[in-house]
Motif scaffolding. Structure first.
Motif, PDB file in Angstrom:
ATOM      1  N   GLN A 108       0.906  -1.293   0.189  1.00  0.00           N
ATOM      2  CA  GLN A 108      -0.151  -0.286   0.018  1.00  0.00           C
ATOM      3  C   GLN A 108       0.867   1.047  -0.039  1.00  0.00           C
ATOM      4  O   GLN A 108       2.241   1.304   0.542  1.00  0.00           O
ATOM      5  N   PRO A 156      -4.138   3.575  -5.574  1.00  0.00           N
ATOM      6  CA  PRO A 156      -4.679   2.850  -4.203  1.00  0.00           C
ATOM      7  C   PRO A 156      -4.240   1.252  -4.929  1.00  0.00           C
ATOM      8  O   PRO A 156      -3.807   0.627  -5.858  1.00  0.00           O
ATOM      9  N   PRO A 157      -3.598   0.696  -3.636  1.00  0.00           N
ATOM     10  CA  PRO A 157      -4.797   0.356  -2.018  1.00  0.00           C
ATOM     11  C   PRO A 157      -3.623   1.718  -1.756  1.00  0.00           C
ATOM     12  O   PRO A 157      -2.584   1.980  -1.624  1.00  0.00           O
ATOM     13  N   ARG A 158      -4.593   2.347  -0.805  1.00  0.00           N
ATOM     14  CA  ARG A 158      -3.615   3.816  -0.290  1.00  0.00           C
ATOM     15  C   ARG A 158      -4.069   3.414   1.131  1.00  0.00           C
ATOM     16  O   ARG A 158      -5.742   3.202   1.625  1.00  0.00           O
ATOM     17  N   ALA A 159      -4.400   3.910   2.274  1.00  0.00           N
ATOM     18  CA  ALA A 159      -4.242   3.833   3.486  1.00  0.00           C
ATOM     19  C   ALA A 159      -3.458   5.269   4.316  1.00  0.00           C
ATOM     20  O   ALA A 159      -2.692   5.826   3.733  1.00  0.00           O
ATOM     21  N   SER A 204     -14.249   5.560   1.013  1.00  0.00           N
ATOM     22  CA  SER A 204     -14.105   4.586   0.123  1.00  0.00           C
ATOM     23  C   SER A 204     -12.744   4.376  -0.360  1.00  0.00           C
ATOM     24  O   SER A 204     -12.221   3.480  -1.152  1.00  0.00           O
ATOM     25  N   PHE A 237     -10.029   4.814   1.819  1.00  0.00           N
ATOM     26  CA  PHE A 237      -7.832   4.442   1.673  1.00  0.00           C
ATOM     27  C   PHE A 237      -9.098   3.508   2.201  1.00  0.00           C
ATOM     28  O   PHE A 237     -10.078   2.479   2.624  1.00  0.00           O
ATOM     29  N   THR A 238      -7.826   2.139   2.952  1.00  0.00           N
ATOM     30  CA  THR A 238      -8.345   0.615   3.262  1.00  0.00           C
ATOM     31  C   THR A 238      -8.229   0.893   4.561  1.00  0.00           C
ATOM     32  O   THR A 238      -9.374   0.367   5.030  1.00  0.00           O
ATOM     33  N   SER A 239      -7.605   2.269   5.079  1.00  0.00           N
ATOM     34  CA  SER A 239      -7.468   2.334   6.470  1.00  0.00           C
ATOM     35  C   SER A 239      -7.326   2.882   6.876  1.00  0.00           C
ATOM     36  O   SER A 239      -6.362   4.646   6.214  1.00  0.00           O
TER      37      SER A 239
END
Length: 289
Positions: free
Chosen positions: A56, A122-125, A147, A149-151
């Protein structure tokens, strides 16, 4: 080739963070909401609380001299993006970027003026020890595109964290609780004693993790939900049949459509209940309202 070169499985040798801070004369500035962390074990614990970041892009807001940045770079993220507005810290972060070629990107600028999701595909946090003075506005902005972001693993003043985490029925439960829990699953990681910071803030901090839901907890139009929640909590001591009059619709019909008791107060309505009110309001409000 020296032992330190060409070994991707071996982290680079870095000077102690306190030495970096002293060399760049990075005294924490209250106006920027700065409080530095030097405890390596605690910093590593914060990075671990973000979960598996393999592959990520990790966006860090308010990177400062790079303490948490180091811990994130030691993990499996494909890239770390450090956003920092303090020009004094940029030089220290650039040194860190040179030690991790291709893994750290430094973005100089105000986080409030930056589209975090646009910084990387993405994926990005997001992982951040947020400056207290901009923490809530940033969170509200990110929730609007949760949505993306993964977290989000974020540090807040304990009082703000408790508002985010609060269930219905208490004084801490409010607008921030509803919107965070509507868009995300939220969990407390741990509290952080003010004495671990330099300089120590006057309040305890809390690290929380928000995991965006694949779909909001219940269907609702975001703008309608915002208006309903604002009206309800704007007069939280009053019953819904009184507090919702600000919406300019038939309050009794609105509450009945949502299948809620008219004598209820805002702090007793769960997220699904507010979504039901928002759906009813979206149907009832005037076309120009």
């Amino acid at each position: 080739m020296s032992d330190d070169e060409g070994a991707p499985d071996r982290p680079p040798r870095l000077p102690p963070l306190r030495e970096v801070v002293a060399r760049h004369r990075l005294s924490a500035r209250k106006a920027l909401g700065q409080n530095f962390l030097f405890d390596r074990n605690l910093i590593a614990r914060i990075a671990r609380a973000a979960g598996d970041l393999s592959g990520q892009a990790v966006i860090e807001i308010g990177a400062g001299p790079g303490g948490l940045t180091r811990a994130l770079l030691a993990g499996p993220a494909r890239e770390v993006i450090a956003v920092e507005r303090d020009e004094r810290c940029i030089a220290a972060l650039d040194e860190l970027a040179a030690a991790y070629p291709g893994r750290l990107r430094v973005v100089a600028g105000d986080a409030l003026a930056i589209d975090a999701a646009a910084l990387a595909p993405p994926p990005r946090a997001i992982v951040a020890n947020l400056p207290y003075n901009i923490a809530t506005p940033l969170l509200v902005e990110w929730l609007a595109e949760a949505s993306a972001f993964t977290s989000l693993t974020l540090m807040f003043q304990k009082e703000v964290a408790e508002r985010i985490l609060a269930p219905p029925g208490g004084r801490a439960y409010g607008r921030l609780s509803v919107f965070c829990q509507w868009r995300c699953e939220v969990a407390r990681a741990f509290d952080i004693d003010p004495r671990t910071f330099t300089p120590p803030p006057k309040v305890t901090s809390t690290l929380i993790r928000l995991a965006p839901r694949a779909a909001p907890l219940a269907p609702a139009d975001a703008e309608a939900l915002s208006r309903v929640v604002a009206a309800a909590f704007g007069q939280r001591r009053k019953m819904l049949r009184a507090s919702l009059r600000a919406l300019g619709v038939d309050t009794d019909a609105l509450i009945a459509a949502a299948e809620l008791p008219p004598t209820a107060r805002a702090e007793t309505i769960d997220v699904a209940g507010f979504c039901a009110l928002a759906r009813a309001f979206a149907r009832m409000r005037p076309a120009n309202g």
